[in-house]
Design a protein around this motif. Structure first.
Motif, short mmCIF file in Angstrom:
data_model
loop_
_atom_site.label_atom_id
_atom_site.label_comp_id
_atom_site.label_asym_id
_atom_site.label_seq_id
_atom_site.Cartn_x
_atom_site.Cartn_y
_atom_site.Cartn_z
N LYS A 161 -1.86 90.75 120.09
CA LYS A 161 -1.87 89.53 119.27
C LYS A 161 -3.25 88.91 119.20
O LYS A 161 -3.43 87.69 119.27
N CYS A 169 0.64 85.84 113.34
CA CYS A 169 1.66 85.52 114.34
C CYS A 169 2.60 84.44 113.83
O CYS A 169 2.17 83.34 113.49
N THR A 200 -8.55 85.42 115.27
CA THR A 200 -7.24 85.35 115.92
C THR A 200 -6.57 84.02 115.60
O THR A 200 -5.37 83.96 115.29
N LYS A 246 -2.95 82.93 113.54
CA LYS A 246 -1.92 82.02 114.07
C LYS A 246 -1.66 80.88 113.10
O LYS A 246 -0.51 80.46 112.91
N LYS A 292 1.81 79.75 111.12
CA LYS A 292 2.38 78.39 111.08
C LYS A 292 2.62 77.97 109.64
O LYS A 292 3.62 77.29 109.33
#
Length: 231
Positions: free
Chosen positions: A86, A119, A148, A152, A156
């Protein structure tokens, strides 16, 4: 390097997009604006079969649909590593040749790749790849940390639209089951998590397939992705 606040602010502006495909385009557009890359490929990922499927790519030449690209990411170590950990990953030179396939070598000057996992909560739902960079771009740990974070924040952003439901089709429970299938959960895992019987889960799957007018669960997941009902 962009700050987290600035990045979050730009991603919030993605909500101005009027349709699912425009959101996908803007995600790559912002990505290319913030980072020293000159192209970007967006893939969806399903742990059910370790499958990476192309959606769109963006470059100076414009947007292209890349639905013909399908990979078992286990055969692509750089992508597999980014998904499993991740974290954004980068490789170049001989490592690029070892960790990718010939389809990712788009020109003689391409010898590097960055992979950014997207993610959604604790689940990887997709990833962004770039293999062309701004001249003398430094792909260091700071940049990889920022990449990264971008993955994320995009996750969201998708979460805000994940409750989209077509009232003429799937019920809330049917949609939840199909979403969990896309995440790679088994019938038993879904039954335990949702606190219902395995038989009930199977019934939700059966009725969802029938309502969508498709042949099987894989076809159903693909159709829900296409409509933008799940991301």
């Amino acid at each position: 390097m962009t700050s987290q606040y600035t990045l979050q602010h730009r991603i919030q502006n993605l909500e101005e997009a009027t349709c699912h495909e425009e959101r996908l385009y803007k995600i790559l557009d912002v990505f290319m604006d913030f980072y020293p890359v000159t192209n970007a490929y967006l893939f969806r990922y399903s742990p059910l079969g370790f499958l990476g499927e192309g959606i769109i790519s963006l470059s100076s030449a414009g947007m292209v649909h890349i639905g013909d690209i399908r990979d078992d990411i286990r055969s692509l170590p750089i992508i597999s590593s980014a998904i499993n950990e991740k974290k954004a990953k980068y490789c170049s030179g001989i490592e690029y040749l070892k960790q990718t396939s010939s389809k990712y070598i788009t020109s003689s000057g391409v010898n590097s790749l960055v992979v950014v996992p997207i993610c959604y909560r604790s689940v990887i739902i997709g990833y962004i790849c770039s293999n062309e960079f701004v001249r003398e771009a430094a792909i260091d740990e700071k940049l990889l940390s920022s990449l990264t974070l971008y993955g994320k924040e995009v996750g969201k952003f998708f979460e805000k639209f994940d409750n989209v439901e077509d009232p003429q089709n799937l019920s809330k429970r049917e949609l939840e089951v199909m979403r969990r299938i896309a995440w790679g959960e088994s019938i038993k895992e879904m039954a335990d998590s949702m606190q219902i019987s395995e038989l009930t889960v199977k019934q939700y799957v059966k009725t969802a397939i029938k309502k969508l007018g498709v042949q099987n669960r894989s076809h159903a997941i693909g159709e829900l992705f296409r409509r933008g009902i799940i991301t």
